[in-house]
Design an enzyme around this catalytic site. Structure first.
Site, mmCIF file in Angstrom:
data_model
loop_
_atom_site.group_PDB
_atom_site.id
_atom_site.type_symbol
_atom_site.label_atom_id
_atom_site.label_comp_id
_atom_site.label_asym_id
_atom_site.label_seq_id
_atom_site.Cartn_x
_atom_site.Cartn_y
_atom_site.Cartn_z
ATOM 1 N N GLY A 133 -11.960 -47.842 -36.233
ATOM 2 C CA GLY A 133 -11.674 -47.413 -37.592
ATOM 3 C C GLY A 133 -12.902 -47.468 -38.497
ATOM 4 O O GLY A 133 -13.571 -48.488 -38.583
ATOM 5 N N GLY B 54 -12.799 -46.900 -41.869
ATOM 6 C CA GLY B 54 -12.395 -47.020 -43.277
ATOM 7 C C GLY B 54 -13.250 -48.095 -43.925
ATOM 8 O O GLY B 54 -14.314 -48.470 -43.412
ATOM 9 N N GLY C 272 -12.789 -51.303 -44.073
ATOM 10 C CA GLY C 272 -12.935 -52.482 -43.227
ATOM 11 C C GLY C 272 -13.992 -52.266 -42.150
ATOM 12 O O GLY C 272 -14.927 -53.067 -42.000
ATOM 13 N N GLU D 54 0.199 -41.866 -60.060
ATOM 14 C CA GLU D 54 -0.971 -40.998 -60.250
ATOM 15 C C GLU D 54 -0.611 -39.541 -59.976
ATOM 16 O O GLU D 54 -0.963 -38.641 -60.742
ATOM 17 C CB GLU D 54 -2.107 -41.463 -59.325
ATOM 18 C CG GLU D 54 -2.784 -42.722 -59.845
ATOM 19 C CD GLU D 54 -3.611 -43.474 -58.793
ATOM 20 O OE1 GLU D 54 -4.361 -44.367 -59.191
ATOM 21 O OE2 GLU D 54 -3.485 -43.186 -57.597
HETATM 22 C C1 LIG Z 1 -3.560 -42.735 -51.844
HETATM 23 C C2 LIG Z 1 -4.149 -44.116 -51.816
HETATM 24 C C3 LIG Z 1 -4.672 -44.667 -52.970
HETATM 25 C C4 LIG Z 1 -5.224 -45.946 -52.940
HETATM 26 N N1 LIG Z 1 -5.746 -46.466 -54.108
HETATM 27 C C5 LIG Z 1 -6.321 -47.686 -54.079
HETATM 28 C C6 LIG Z 1 -6.939 -48.223 -55.237
HETATM 29 O O1 LIG Z 1 -6.932 -47.594 -56.305
HETATM 30 N N2 LIG Z 1 -7.526 -49.459 -55.167
HETATM 31 C C7 LIG Z 1 -7.529 -50.165 -53.993
HETATM 32 O O2 LIG Z 1 -8.078 -51.271 -53.959
HETATM 33 N N3 LIG Z 1 -6.974 -49.686 -52.887
HETATM 34 C C8 LIG Z 1 -6.370 -48.468 -52.898
HETATM 35 N N4 LIG Z 1 -5.795 -47.962 -51.761
HETATM 36 C C9 LIG Z 1 -5.797 -48.783 -50.542
HETATM 37 C C10 LIG Z 1 -7.116 -48.716 -49.826
HETATM 38 O O3 LIG Z 1 -7.551 -47.394 -49.705
HETATM 39 C C11 LIG Z 1 -6.933 -49.376 -48.469
HETATM 40 O O4 LIG Z 1 -6.578 -50.720 -48.699
HETATM 41 C C12 LIG Z 1 -8.184 -49.323 -47.620
HETATM 42 O O5 LIG Z 1 -8.550 -47.990 -47.388
HETATM 43 C C13 LIG Z 1 -7.946 -50.041 -46.297
HETATM 44 O O6 LIG Z 1 -9.081 -49.936 -45.513
HETATM 45 P P1 LIG Z 1 -8.980 -50.067 -43.940
HETATM 46 O O7 LIG Z 1 -10.379 -49.972 -43.425
HETATM 47 O O8 LIG Z 1 -8.164 -51.228 -43.568
HETATM 48 O O9 LIG Z 1 -8.124 -48.802 -43.479
HETATM 49 P P2 LIG Z 1 -8.384 -47.258 -43.727
HETATM 50 O O10 LIG Z 1 -9.248 -47.020 -44.909
HETATM 51 O O11 LIG Z 1 -7.016 -46.654 -43.719
HETATM 52 O O12 LIG Z 1 -9.200 -46.805 -42.440
HETATM 53 C C14 LIG Z 1 -8.637 -46.818 -41.168
HETATM 54 C C15 LIG Z 1 -9.443 -45.904 -40.277
HETATM 55 O O13 LIG Z 1 -8.985 -46.065 -38.947
HETATM 56 C C16 LIG Z 1 -8.886 -44.807 -38.307
HETATM 57 N N5 LIG Z 1 -7.882 -44.933 -37.256
HETATM 58 C C17 LIG Z 1 -6.583 -45.284 -37.389
HETATM 59 N N6 LIG Z 1 -5.988 -45.334 -36.191
HETATM 60 C C18 LIG Z 1 -6.934 -45.009 -35.280
HETATM 61 C C19 LIG Z 1 -6.922 -44.872 -33.861
HETATM 62 N N7 LIG Z 1 -5.829 -45.114 -33.142
HETATM 63 N N8 LIG Z 1 -8.061 -44.500 -33.256
HETATM 64 C C20 LIG Z 1 -9.197 -44.252 -33.966
HETATM 65 N N9 LIG Z 1 -9.262 -44.367 -35.309
HETATM 66 C C21 LIG Z 1 -8.139 -44.745 -35.942
HETATM 67 C C22 LIG Z 1 -8.485 -43.860 -39.432
HETATM 68 O O14 LIG Z 1 -8.864 -42.533 -39.137
HETATM 69 C C23 LIG Z 1 -9.267 -44.434 -40.613
HETATM 70 O O15 LIG Z 1 -10.538 -43.842 -40.760
HETATM 71 C C24 LIG Z 1 -5.243 -46.683 -51.747
HETATM 72 C C25 LIG Z 1 -4.724 -46.126 -50.582
HETATM 73 C C26 LIG Z 1 -4.170 -44.860 -50.610
HETATM 74 C C27 LIG Z 1 -3.606 -44.255 -49.351
#
Ligand SMILES: Cc1cc2nc3c(=O)[nH]c(=O)nc-3n(C[C@H](O)[C@H](O)[C@H](O)COP(=O)(O)OP(=O)(O)OC[C@H]3O[C@@H](n4cnc5c(N)ncnc54)[C@H](O)[C@@H]3O)c2cc1C
Length: 455
Positions: free
Chosen positions: A20, A22, A24, A184
């Site tokens: 991932g 994102g 994290g 939003e």
């Molecule tokens: C519409 C929206 C608005 C938001 N607004 C806010 C805000 O204003 N403030 C705030 O603090 N937070 C906000 N958030 C929350 C914030 O975006 C998330 O908490 C954050 O993105 C989490 O990061 P992450 O790395 O855990 O996951 P993600 O950012 O979701 O990244 C996960 C990654 O893993 C990849 N992935 C998933 N499964 C697989 C797989 N099986 N194989 C390969 N790759 C995979 C995906 O493609 C993605 O790139 C919002 C979220 C959304 C959806």
């Protein structure tokens, strides 16, 4: 990189696999920049997405390019990081191999010494997966573009609708979930109807568009506390958003939705567009990781970890971001950034033979939600801001955190034009693309009414 779990070329260095890209995963990779490790970042998308601005992409203000950056570009200077575009499908925790599927469907196994699971969460329909095609959620760029086509497409359909009832149905937008994303989107749809599109149509009055916002809870933005939640409710009301709080959506079909109020009464609402932002759940890869490691999961499928962010019995496997289940941490960008950074540092220390860092502690920097132009709410520690002050704070936070210098400059310029001229440039689509909206447009002709509609 080797197939079948072989060592990566140029290796010898410990192999770190990150699932991932994102917040994290990206912050974990960055934290490993100076460590003598070989990092493989696997994502099924080729970009890092700034999810907090997805709703602006969905409503035509920002382009998909302005809220995302190619992972390769972001990590180009990180010489020890390799990006792989593939979907992770399984895990062999004993052999330390991650199973992946490449874009054309063939499989690729990638071995690791350390694994960081940062796959985020996806939209949950609470057991009603059949709602997904009818009411898209908002987690990916594809979701935002689908929503954009449906929202702007609905005005086009209303313009040539055969009768008043059909016109009104297309001009009704129903949103399920009154958290930050639902609020939003609701504000943006009313804004684009009353400002951007106001003078563009000849047969409809876009400003007559109704926006219905449903939530099982008593108030919108409940997580911001009573005062800000009340301000949000009044602001939405002023914008013309119709609030249906303490109301649960029980069914969605091509014609709209059915909702049950607190008193048990059920009402049908006809709507041309239904959008869903009500809940989240772990993606299938989380269940695969839990099954392979024996990790516990919570109600949403998030993986339980200890204070060091590793899975019990697997000090080599870290879970970060939205997917981690620890002390009820919220699914927020800051949690993902801080936990990703912590996991990266932990691995760096282990590789360098240093003692483990202190347990992970989340530093809460607050949260903000945009309601409409010039109006936002912000909650950070004892600080509560709303209205214009909240909006200015929102603006600074989002500019500061948007990934990539070019995206920041692009977003500032676009916002300037959008806010001063009500302009939304990102809304190009054609009838050829309605195939993507099959579930909405590809409906049988009305009973007894074959042939094209006449106006
Ligand atoms: C519409 C929206 C608005 C938001 N607004 C806010 C805000 O204003 N403030 C705030 O603090 N937070 C906000 N958030 C929350 C914030 O975006 C998330 O908490 C954050 O993105 C989490 O990061 P992450 O790395 O855990 O996951 P993600 O950012 O979701 O990244 C996960 C990654 O893993 C990849 N992935 C998933 N499964 C697989 C797989 N099986 N194989 C390969 N790759 C995979 C995906 O493609 C993605 O790139 C919002 C979220 C959304 C959806």
């Amino acid at each position: 990189m080797g197939h079948g779990g072989d060592d990566r070329s140029g290796a010898g260095a410990p192999r770190v696999v990150i699932i991932g890209g994102g917040f994290g995963g990206l912050f974990a990779a960055r934290a490993l920049r100076r460590s003598p490790v070989s990092v493989t970042l696997i994502d099924r998308a080729q970009h890092h997405l700034f999810q907090p601005l997805l709703y602006q992409c969905a409503t035509g203000i920002l382009s998909e390019g302005q809220i995302s950056s190619p992972l390769r570009e972001v990590l180009a200077r990180h010489r020890n990081v390799e990006c792989v575009m593939a979907e992770v499908t399984g895990l062999d925790a004993e052999r330390r191999v991650v199973r992946t599927r490449r874009p054309l469907g063939d499989e690729l196994d990638i071995g690791y010494d350390y694994l960081i699971v940062a796959a985020g969460v996806r939209q949950s329909y609470f057991g009603h997966d059949e709602f997904a095609a009818l009411a898209p959620g908002m987690k990916t760029i594809a979701d935002a573009l689908t929503i954009r086509r449906r929202v702007f497409g609905a005005f086009e359909m209303a313009e040539t609708a055969a009768d008043a009832a059909e016109r009104q149905r297309w001009l009704t937008f129903a949103l399920v979930g009154a958290g930050p994303t639902g609020v939003e989107l609701a504000g943006q749809i009313r804004e684009l109807a009353t400002r951007t599109l106001r003078r563009e149509f000849r047969n409809i009055r876009p400003e007559m568009a109704r926006v219905l916002l449903f939530d099982g809870g008593a108030a919108p933005l409940a997580s911001f506390g009573e005062r800000l939640s009340g301000i949000a409710a009044r602001t939405l009301d002023g914008l013309g958003v119709e609030l249906h709080m303490s109301t649960v959506v029980t069914d969605i079909d091509r014609d709209g939705l059915e909702a049950r109020a607190k008193d048990g009464s059920t009402t049908r609402h006809r709507a041309g567009v239904v959008l869903w932002t009500a809940g989240v759940e772990a993606p299938p890869v989380a269940a695969a990781v839990a099954a392979a490691t024996g990790a516990a999961t919570d109600r949403c499928g998030r993986i339980a970890v200890g204070d060091d962010l590793t899975i019990a019995g697997h000090p080599e496997i870290f879970v970060v971001g939205d997917l981690l289940s620890l002390h009820k941490l919220p699914g927020m960008a800051e949690v993902a950034m801080q936990s990703g950074h912590h996991a990266g540092r932990q691995i760096g220390r282990a590789v360098a033979g240093q003692p483990a860092a202190a347990p992970f502690r989340y530093r809460d920097l607050g949260s903000a939600a945009y309601i409409s132009r010039g109006k936002a709410v912000l909650s950070a520690g004892p600080l509560r801001l709303s209205g214009f002050a909240g909006w200015v704070a929102w603006l600074f936070i989002h500019i500061a955190f948007l990934t990539g210098y070019r995206n920041r400059v692009g977003a500032i310029l676009t916002w300037w034009v959008a806010f001063t001229r009500d302009d939304r440039r990102e809304r190009a689509f054609t009838t050829a693309q309605v195939g993507i909206m099959d579930d909405v447009y590809d409906r049988p002709p009305p009973a007894g009414g074959a042939g094209p509609a006449k106006r």
